[in-house]
Design a protein around this motif. Structure first.
Motif, PDB file in Angstrom:
ATOM      1  N   GLY A 227     -27.761  -8.704 -25.113  1.00  0.00           N
ATOM      2  CA  GLY A 227     -28.577  -7.903 -24.202  1.00  0.00           C
ATOM      3  C   GLY A 227     -29.122  -6.692 -24.926  1.00  0.00           C
ATOM      4  O   GLY A 227     -28.765  -6.428 -26.071  1.00  0.00           O
ATOM      5  N   HIS A 228     -30.003  -5.962 -24.276  1.00  0.00           N
ATOM      6  CA  HIS A 228     -30.628  -4.791 -24.856  1.00  0.00           C
ATOM      7  C   HIS A 228     -29.596  -3.667 -25.038  1.00  0.00           C
ATOM      8  O   HIS A 228     -28.635  -3.581 -24.283  1.00  0.00           O
ATOM      9  CB  HIS A 228     -31.755  -4.312 -23.937  1.00  0.00           C
ATOM     10  CG  HIS A 228     -32.712  -3.382 -24.609  1.00  0.00           C
ATOM     11  ND1 HIS A 228     -33.730  -3.835 -25.418  1.00  0.00           N
ATOM     12  CD2 HIS A 228     -32.806  -2.032 -24.596  1.00  0.00           C
ATOM     13  CE1 HIS A 228     -34.416  -2.794 -25.864  1.00  0.00           C
ATOM     14  NE2 HIS A 228     -33.871  -1.685 -25.385  1.00  0.00           N
TER      15      HIS A 228
ATOM     16  N   GLU B 115     -35.786  -5.731 -21.049  1.00  0.00           N
ATOM     17  CA  GLU B 115     -36.390  -4.952 -22.115  1.00  0.00           C
ATOM     18  C   GLU B 115     -36.575  -5.819 -23.342  1.00  0.00           C
ATOM     19  O   GLU B 115     -36.199  -6.985 -23.360  1.00  0.00           O
ATOM     20  CB  GLU B 115     -35.550  -3.713 -22.407  1.00  0.00           C
ATOM     21  CG  GLU B 115     -35.665  -2.721 -21.243  1.00  0.00           C
ATOM     22  CD  GLU B 115     -35.118  -1.363 -21.602  1.00  0.00           C
ATOM     23  OE1 GLU B 115     -35.838  -0.626 -22.292  1.00  0.00           O
ATOM     24  OE2 GLU B 115     -33.977  -1.054 -21.211  1.00  0.00           O
TER      25      GLU B 115
ATOM     26  N   LYS C 276     -24.591  -2.336 -13.939  1.00  0.00           N
ATOM     27  CA  LYS C 276     -24.795  -0.965 -13.421  1.00  0.00           C
ATOM     28  C   LYS C 276     -25.256  -0.995 -11.959  1.00  0.00           C
ATOM     29  O   LYS C 276     -26.078  -0.164 -11.540  1.00  0.00           O
ATOM     30  CB  LYS C 276     -25.792  -0.180 -14.288  1.00  0.00           C
ATOM     31  CG  LYS C 276     -25.417  -0.187 -15.778  1.00  0.00           C
ATOM     32  CD  LYS C 276     -26.113   0.903 -16.561  1.00  0.00           C
ATOM     33  CE  LYS C 276     -25.916   0.679 -18.062  1.00  0.00           C
ATOM     34  NZ  LYS C 276     -26.584   1.672 -18.892  1.00  0.00           N
TER      35      LYS C 276
ATOM     36  N   VAL D  66     -28.057  -7.445 -18.282  1.00  0.00           N
ATOM     37  CA  VAL D  66     -29.285  -6.702 -17.997  1.00  0.00           C
ATOM     38  C   VAL D  66     -28.951  -5.517 -17.090  1.00  0.00           C
ATOM     39  O   VAL D  66     -28.286  -5.673 -16.068  1.00  0.00           O
ATOM     40  CB  VAL D  66     -30.321  -7.591 -17.260  1.00  0.00           C
ATOM     41  CG1 VAL D  66     -31.654  -6.859 -17.138  1.00  0.00           C
ATOM     42  CG2 VAL D  66     -30.504  -8.923 -17.962  1.00  0.00           C
ATOM     43  N   ASP D  67     -29.429  -4.347 -17.486  1.00  0.00           N
ATOM     44  CA  ASP D  67     -29.259  -3.140 -16.685  1.00  0.00           C
ATOM     45  C   ASP D  67     -30.194  -3.240 -15.472  1.00  0.00           C
ATOM     46  O   ASP D  67     -31.403  -3.415 -15.623  1.00  0.00           O
ATOM     47  CB  ASP D  67     -29.638  -1.945 -17.579  1.00  0.00           C
ATOM     48  CG  ASP D  67     -29.508  -0.608 -16.881  1.00  0.00           C
ATOM     49  OD1 ASP D  67     -29.672  -0.556 -15.645  1.00  0.00           O
ATOM     50  OD2 ASP D  67     -29.272   0.385 -17.585  1.00  0.00           O
TER      51      ASP D  67
ATOM     52  N   THR E 213     -33.595  -7.816 -24.530  1.00  0.00           N
ATOM     53  CA  THR E 213     -33.127  -8.770 -23.525  1.00  0.00           C
ATOM     54  C   THR E 213     -33.888 -10.064 -23.728  1.00  0.00           C
ATOM     55  O   THR E 213     -33.330 -11.152 -23.762  1.00  0.00           O
ATOM     56  CB  THR E 213     -33.459  -8.287 -22.089  1.00  0.00           C
ATOM     57  OG1 THR E 213     -33.249  -6.890 -21.991  1.00  0.00           O
ATOM     58  CG2 THR E 213     -32.652  -9.042 -21.057  1.00  0.00           C
TER      59      THR E 213
ATOM     60  N   HIS F  19     -27.383  -1.497 -22.245  1.00  0.00           N
ATOM     61  CA  HIS F  19     -27.280  -2.161 -20.952  1.00  0.00           C
ATOM     62  C   HIS F  19     -25.822  -2.430 -20.552  1.00  0.00           C
ATOM     63  O   HIS F  19     -25.569  -2.857 -19.437  1.00  0.00           O
ATOM     64  CB  HIS F  19     -28.111  -3.455 -20.926  1.00  0.00           C
ATOM     65  CG  HIS F  19     -29.585  -3.185 -20.809  1.00  0.00           C
ATOM     66  ND1 HIS F  19     -30.469  -4.066 -20.267  1.00  0.00           N
ATOM     67  CD2 HIS F  19     -30.314  -2.095 -21.167  1.00  0.00           C
ATOM     68  CE1 HIS F  19     -31.693  -3.542 -20.295  1.00  0.00           C
ATOM     69  NE2 HIS F  19     -31.617  -2.349 -20.845  1.00  0.00           N
TER      70      HIS F  19
END
Ligand SMILES: Nc1nc2c(ncn2[C@@H]2O[C@H](COP(=O)(O)OP(=O)(O)O)[C@@H](O)[C@H]2O)c(=O)[nH]1
Lengths: 404, 266
Positions: free
Chosen positions: A7-8, A115, A139, A108-109, A118, A11
Motif C-alpha cells: 500500500g501507499h 494513491e 483509519k 488503503v487509507d 496503492t 496508509h
C-alpha cells in the motif's frame, strides 16, 4: 502461509502489522517496554508501527525502507507477514517482499483514497502472479466509522483492481490503530457484515501444488559422488519416476531416469517441490541450465518470446542493448526487439504504443530474443518456467512473466 | 510434503544454488543449534560429504561442551574444519571486560576477516533466522558485503522469487542465509524429527538451560525444566521471552545489534 502487506506510504502497513502481533499475542515479553523506551528517546508516543520498522533510520524518518518479516499464529495456522515499503524509491524492496508471498493484503487509507503506490502495488501484484488480494480500508476511526466513506473508496478500488487483472476476495473496513475488524468484528461498524481480517486470512486456501502437471526438472548442478554423475535440482511440476523416458532440453536429447537419489536413499519417484538427485542412463548428460522434461508433453525451446515486463532500474531498457535473461536455472544473453504498450505502472496510462525504451517503474509488453534457445512455459501453466528476471552487472533490472 | 519438509527443501535448494555459483565457499559453524541444523541439511544436500570447509570462529571463551561437540562431530561427519582465531588480540588480552562490542569485533569479526583473506572464500553460509532479532528480518538470502564487511542495508539488491545474487566482482564476499525462513520452534521440531545431536547446554540442569549458546562470559541461562527436545518444543510454544534475551550485546542498547551487523557481525 506467507502474506505480503502493500500500500501507499503512511496508509498504515506497519501499524497493521503491529496490531496483528498484539492481537494474536505474538509479541515477546519486553517488546512493549522496549517500544515505550525507544519512543520516549525519539520524543513520540509509542506507536505500533515501530515494532515493524526496526531499522534506526526508519524510526527517525518514520517510514518503512526495506521489506521485513514477522511471524504470528492463529488457531488455524502460522503466518509470516512481509511488510513491503510503500515509498516509490523502495519499489525494488517491495518486489523482493511481494515475490516471496503467497497472498497479499492491500491497505488503503480511507481519507486519502487510492494513491500512486496503492495503484502501482496493486498492478505489480497482478503482473507478478498474485491474483487474489484482501483489501483493507484503514483509519476508519478518522472517518467516524462512516459506511459511505468506506463504500466510496471500495468502489474506486475494485474498479482499478479489475483493470489491473486482480479481484479483491474481500474488502474490509478497519482501524489498525484501534483494532477494529482486525481479530474480531467491530461494534463501531455494525453495518459491516463481512469477516474480520484474521477470519479472512484464515479462510484463504493454500495454492495448489503443480503435481498434476507434466514433469519438469531444471538441472541446478552436477555432482560427482563416488564416480557417479548426479544431476541435482528441484522438481518444478509433475512426478519424476525411475525408468521414466525424458528429454534433455533444449537439445531434445532422449534419456531415461536410471535412479533418483537423496542422501542415504534411492527413491522410486519424487514429486513437485522435492530437491533430489538423478542419475541418467549410460551415455546421457545434463548440465546446469538444461531442463529435463517428461515425454510426450514437451515444451518447444525457443529464442524469441513475448512477456509482460516491469522495469525497476534507473538505467532504461533499450532496444538492442545486451542483458542477461534468467528463468529457473537457465541464463542466456538477451536483447529486447520490440517494446509495446509502454505504460505508467501507477496510472496504467499508455505512454507510447511502441517505444525504443522502457524506464524506471514503467511496464510494457516486450518481445525478447535470447542468444540461445531457452525452455519456457506459460506462467499460468508452470509458474517457475513462466517468470523471469532481466539482469545487468548481476543485479536484476526488470522482472516479468511470459505471455507467449 | 509437510511443513518441516518444505522448510528443509528450501534450504537445500539455496545451499546447492550457493555452491553452484561459488565453489570457494565455506560454512560458518558456531556449533549452536541453528548452524548445526544447517550443517545437517548440507550433509543431506551433498549426499553425506560437504564439499567445502566448515569454519568455527573460536574466541577462546566458548563453553567446554562446545569444543567437545565440535571435535566429536567434525570427526564423525568427516568435516574439513577450519578454526578461525584472532591470536594477536587474544595475546594482547582482549576479553569481554574490555567492552562487549570491542570484544565481539576483535575476536569474531576481525578473526573472520583474516580467515576469509587467507582462504580466499568468496561466499559464506550463515544460519541466521529472520525471527531472531528485528534487524535480521531485513536480511536477504544472498547478501553482498564490501571489503570492510559493511552491510549496506539501505541499498540491497532486489531478490525476486528464487533468483539469487551472484558475484559481481565489486563486493568482497556474499553472505548466504539458507535458514532465514526458519523460526526457533521450527528448528527444535526439526531437531526432534531428525534425531539430530545438539550440545547438552540446551537441556535444563538444576532448573536452568541455555536457549542460545556462544561465549561463556556473555551467555546467561534461562529458567527452564525442559530437559528433552520434546519439552523444549513445548516450552517454546508457550514462552514469550525473546530468544536472545540471555545475550549481553542485545541488552546494552537498542541499536547495538544494528551497529554490529553493519560492521560485519554475524
Ligand atoms: N487514526 C489512525 N491512525 C492510524 C491508523 N493506522 C495507522 N495510523 C497512523 O498513520 C501513520 C502511518 O502509519 P504507518 O503504519 O507508519 O504507515 P506505513 O507507512 O504504511 O507503514 C502513523 O502515524 C499511524 O499512527 C488507524 O487505523 N487510525
Amino acid at each position: 502461509m506467507k502474506i505480503v502487506i502493500v500500500g501507499h506510504v503512511d496508509h498504515g502497513k506497519s501499524t497493521l502489522i503491529g496490531r496483528l502481533l498484539l492481537d494474536t499475542d505474538s509479541l515477546p515479553e519486553g517488546k512493549m517496554a522496549e517500544l515505550k523506551r525507544i519512543s520516549k528517546e525519539l520524543g513520540r508516543d509509542a506507536e505500533l508501527a515501530y515494532l515493524a520498522d526496526q531499522l534506526k533510520e526508519e524510526r527517525e524518518r518514520e517510514m518503512t525502507i526495506d521489506t521485513t518479516q514477522t511471524f504470528f499464529r492463529t488457531a488455524r495456522r502460522d503466518y509470516a507477514i512481509i511488510d513491503a515499503p510503500g515509498h516509490v524509491e523502495f519499489i525494488r524492496n517491495m518486489l523482493t517482499g511481494a515475490t516471496q508471498a503467497e497472498e497479499a493484503v492491500l491497505i488503503v487509507d480511507v481519507k486519502a483514497g487510492l494513491e500512486e503506490q496503492t495503484r502501482r502495488h496493486a498492478y505489480l501484484l497482478g503482473l507478478l502472479g498474485i491474483k487474489e488480494v484482501i483489501a483493507v480500508i484503514n483509519k476508519m476511526d478518522l472517518a467516524g466509522y462512516d459506511r459511505e466513506s468506506f463504500e466510496r473508496v471500495k468502489s474506486g478500488l475494485s474498479g482499478f483492481l479489475k483493470g489491473a487483472g486482480l479481484s479483491p476476495s474481500r474488502t474490509i473496513p478497519v482501524s489498525a490503530r484501534n483494532g477494529d475488524n482486525i481479530s474480531k468484528r467491530s461494534s463501531a461498524m455494525r453495518w459491516y457484515k463481512g469477516a474480520s481480517l484474521l477470519e479472512a486470512l484464515d479462510s484463504l486456501k493454500p495454492k495448489e501444488t503443480a503435481e498434476r502437471k507434466p514433469m519438469r526438472f531444471p538441472v541446478q548442478d552436477v555432482y560427482d559422488i563416488s564416480g557417479e554423475k548426479i544431476a541435482v535440482g528441484k522438481v518444478l511440476s509433475g512426478r519424476i519416476r525411475q525408468g521414466q523416458e525424458v528429454k534433455v532440453l533444449p537439445s531434445m536429447a532422449p534419456a531415461r531416469i536410471k535412479a533418483i537419489k537423496v542422501f542415504g536413499k534411492t527413491l522410486k519417484s519424487a514429486s513437485s517441490g522435492a530437491n533430489i538427485g538423478i542419475v541418467l542412463d549410460e551415455g546421457s548428460l545434463a548440465r546446469r541450465g538444461e531442463v529435463i522434461a517428461e515425454v510426450p508433453d514437451l515444451p518447444q525451446p525457443k529464442n524469441r518470446f513475448k512477456a509482460d515486463l516491469f522495469w525497476m532500474s534507473e538505467e532504461p531498457l533499450r532496444l538492442g542493448k545486451n542483458f542477461v535473461f534468467r528463468c529457473a536455472t537457465q541464463e542466456a544473453a538477451c536483447v529486447a526487439e520490440r517494446i509495446e504498450r509502454r505504460m505508467n505502472s501507477s496510472t496504467l496510462e499508455i505512454i507510447e504504443d511502441s517505444s525504443s525504451e522502457l524506464r524506471l517503474n514503467e511496464a510494457a509488453a516486450v518481445h525478447f530474443r535470447t542468444e540461445r534457445p531457452v525452455v519456457l512455459e506459460d506462467f499460468d501453466f508452470i509458474e517457475e518456467l513462466g517468470r523471469f528476471v532481466i539482469e545487468a552487472g548481476k543485479v536484476p533490472q526488470g522482472a516479468g512473466i511470459i505471455t507467449s | 510434503m509437510d511443513y518441516l519438509d518444505s522448510l528443509e527443501q528450501k534450504t537445500v535448494y539455496i545451499v546447492r544454488e550457493a555452491y553452484s555459483r561459488f565453489r570457494n565457499i565455506a560454512l560458518l559453524w558456531s556449533i549452536g543449534k541453528d548452524s548445526t541444523t544447517l550443517l545437517w541439511i548440507c550433509r543431506k544436500a551433498f549426499f553425506g560429504k560437504i564439499p567445502f570447509p566448515v569454519v568455527h570462529i573460536d574466541t577462546g571463551f566458548k563453553f567446554k561442551e562446545i569444543y567437545a561437540f565440535r571435535d566429536e562431530y567434525a570427526r564423525t561427519w568427516g568435516l574439513d574444519l577450519v578454526i578461525s582465531r584472532n591470536k594477536k588480540a587474544l595475546e594482547e588480552g582482549m576479553c569481554p571486560d574490555k567492552g562487549k562490542m570491542e570484544c565481539c569485533n576483535a575476536l569474531k569479526t576481525d578473526a573472520l576477516k583474516k580467515t576469509l583473506k587467507e582462504k580466499g572464500f568468496k561466499a559464506l553460509l550463515l544460519a541466521i533466522r529472520r525471527d531472531e532479532h528485528g534487524i535480521r528480518a531485513k536480511e536477504r538470502y544472498f547478501s553482498p558485503r564490501t571489503a570492510d564487511f559493511t552491510w549496506d542495508y539501505q541499498h540491497q539488491p532486489p531478490e525476486l522469487w528464487d533468483f539469487y545474487k551472484t558475484q559481481a566482482g565489486t563486493e568482497e564476499h556474499i553472505r548466504i542465509h539458507p535458514m532465514l525462513h526458519w523460526t526457533e520452534a521450527d528448528i527444535w521440531r526439526y531437531i526432534e524429527r531428525e534425531k539430530m545431536p545438539v550440545v547438552s547446554l540446551y537441556f535444563a540442569k538444576n532448573g536452568k538451560r541455555y536457549r542460545s549458546i556462544g561465549c561463556q562470559p556473555c551467555c546467561a541461562s534461562v529458567d527452564s525444566r525442559a530437559d528433552t527436545i520434546a519439552k523444549i518444543v513445548r516450552e517454546l510454544e508457550r514462552t514469550k521471552i525473546a530468544e536472545r534475551s540471555g545475550r549481553a550485546q542485545d541488552k546494552e542498547d537498542s541499536y547495538t545489534m544494528q551497529k554490529l551487523r553493519s560492521l560485519g557481525y554475524m
